[in-house]
Design a protein around this motif. Structure first.
Motif, PDB file in Angstrom:
ATOM      1  N   PRO A  59       0.560  -1.294   0.107  1.00 43.10           N
ATOM      2  CA  PRO A  59       0.118  -0.049   0.006  1.00 43.10           C
ATOM      3  C   PRO A  59       0.851   1.151  -0.159  1.00 43.10           C
ATOM      4  O   PRO A  59       2.011   1.419   0.444  1.00 43.10           O
ATOM      5  CB  PRO A  59      -0.755  -0.626   1.093  1.00 43.10           C
ATOM      6  CG  PRO A  59      -0.285  -1.562   1.968  1.00 43.10           C
ATOM      7  CD  PRO A  59       0.732  -2.323   1.376  1.00 43.10           C
ATOM      8  N   LYS A 123      -3.048  -2.357  -8.794  1.00 41.03           N
ATOM      9  CA  LYS A 123      -3.865  -1.889  -8.228  1.00 41.03           C
ATOM     10  C   LYS A 123      -3.966  -1.728  -7.031  1.00 41.03           C
ATOM     11  O   LYS A 123      -4.171  -3.082  -6.016  1.00 41.03           O
ATOM     12  CB  LYS A 123      -4.707  -2.610  -8.677  1.00 41.03           C
ATOM     13  CG  LYS A 123      -6.119  -1.700  -8.731  1.00 41.03           C
ATOM     14  CD  LYS A 123      -7.081  -2.106  -9.570  1.00 41.03           C
ATOM     15  CE  LYS A 123      -8.162  -1.566 -10.291  1.00 41.03           C
ATOM     16  NZ  LYS A 123      -9.842  -2.812 -11.010  1.00 41.03           N
ATOM     17  N   ASP A 124      -4.763  -0.734  -6.632  1.00 39.42           N
ATOM     18  CA  ASP A 124      -5.677  -0.586  -4.770  1.00 39.42           C
ATOM     19  C   ASP A 124      -4.030  -0.970  -4.252  1.00 39.42           C
ATOM     20  O   ASP A 124      -4.326  -1.625  -3.477  1.00 39.42           O
ATOM     21  CB  ASP A 124      -6.430  -1.095  -4.583  1.00 39.42           C
ATOM     22  CG  ASP A 124      -7.480  -0.714  -5.305  1.00 39.42           C
ATOM     23  OD1 ASP A 124      -7.200   0.798  -5.884  1.00 39.42           O
ATOM     24  OD2 ASP A 124      -8.926  -1.040  -6.016  1.00 39.42           O
TER      25      ASP A 124
END
Length: 148
Positions: A59, A123-124
């Motif tokens: 993240p 992604k994310d």
């Protein structure tokens, strides 16, 4: 009263204190595993018939901050985050900053991967790798000729 979590420099200080306090009770392997967990990221690695699938939690990282290398059957994922000091001024001061900075590395032994076909996406905060296996020629049964 306000202390940061056990990451970065504080993790190193905590590990050194443990070494001094405990001596060689747990040995170098114990402190190495503590250090590794503090400067690592979580991953899932799944093997299917024709490929491996790897998902890693990263993240806050941009794809430019992540390096993926496959050499000599070892897949290495390295993510580097540079420290950004929160700004303080006369009306606002930083009491706590819990962001982890530094180099985060994981290495996996993955035999027979087709290095030219490895695909990655981010992604994310989840890095996904699709790692196809090399096609290995099937075995051949050898019959012994001649008399018994």
């Amino acid at each position: 009263m306000f202390e940061q979590g056990p990451f970065g420099r504080q993790a190193e200080e905590m590990i050194e204190q443990l070494k001094k306090t405990l001596g060689d009770t747990f040995g170098e392997d114990f402190t190495a595993s503590v250090r590794e967990r503090a400067m690592s990221f979580r991953t899932d690695l799944i093997e299917e018939d024709t490929r491996f699938l790897l998902e890693a939690e990263l993240p806050g990282f941009r794809k430019e901050e992540i390096d993926i290398d496959y050499t000599a059957s070892y897949l290495t994922i390295r993510a580097v985050r540079h420290e950004q000091n929160p700004e303080s001024d006369e009306t606002r001061r930083v009491i706590r900053s819990e962001r982890r900075y530094g180099e985060f590395v994981r290495r996996f032994f993955i035999e027979n991967a087709d290095r030219d076909k490895i695909r990655a996406s981010l992604k994310d905060g989840i890095l996904k790798l699709d790692i196809p296996k090399k096609e290995v020629a099937g075995g051949k049964r050898i019959l012994i000729e001649g008399e018994d």
